[in-house]
Design a protein around this motif. Structure first.
Motif: not given
Length: 173
Positions: A2, A4, A34, A38, A41, A43, A57-59, A70
């Protein structure tokens, strides 16, 4: 994967937060973090360094929560209040299990070498000083001790996979 939206703090100009100014070098370090998130993986990532605390923080944090930026930078002087955490309810058992949690972000390994025997298995008795696993963080292998006594009831983390700070690795009776 995903994608961002580009965080606002990654612009070329320095940011100010209170009396602290982020320099271009620090912004590049944040970009590198960052990229590592990624690649592995992850979060959530948190670090406190030289007067500020950085949390990436992702999501969203909850399924119904609105999307948050983020990254949040909080001056360490503002961290005087107590932080609240919400506990996830666990199934009721006759004897509660203690968790051995990850003290850092990294890659979880059950053994000292790829073909070696795991440090602990389900059913093995451990003490506070028993090494239960290794977490690799930034090319450094960190031995993790049980810090509790009991019998390993469950291996929660998966060998060779990323773990986050505070994530359960083992459950002990």
């Amino acid at each position: 994967m995903t994608l961002l939206p580009k965080p606002t703090y990654l612009d070329a100009q320095p940011l100010t937060k209170g009396t602290r100014t982020l320099e271009i070098k620090e912004i590049k370090e944040i970009k590198a973090i960052i990229d590592l998130m990624e690649q592995h993986d992850l979060s959530v990532f948190e670090i406190e360094k030289e007067g500020f605390r950085l949390k990436l923080q992702k999501g969203p944090t909850a399924p119904t929560a609105a999307a948050a930026p983020p990254a949040v930078i909080i001056p360490s002087k503002a961290l005087t209040g107590s932080s609240e955490t919400t506990a996830v309810p666990k199934p009721i058992e006759s004897k509660p299990l203690k968790e051995i949690v990850s003290p850092m972000v990294g890659t979880f390994y059950r053994a000292g070498s790829p073909d070696g025997a795991p440090f602990v298995d389900v059913g093995k008795t451990v003490t506070e000083e028993t090494v239960v696993c290794i977490i690799e963080a930034m090319k450094v292998m960190n031995e993790i001790k049980a810090e509790t006594s009991g019998v390993i009831a469950e291996v929660v983390a998966e060998n060779g996979k990323p773990v986050q700070f505070g994530q359960a690795l083992f459950r002990v009776r």
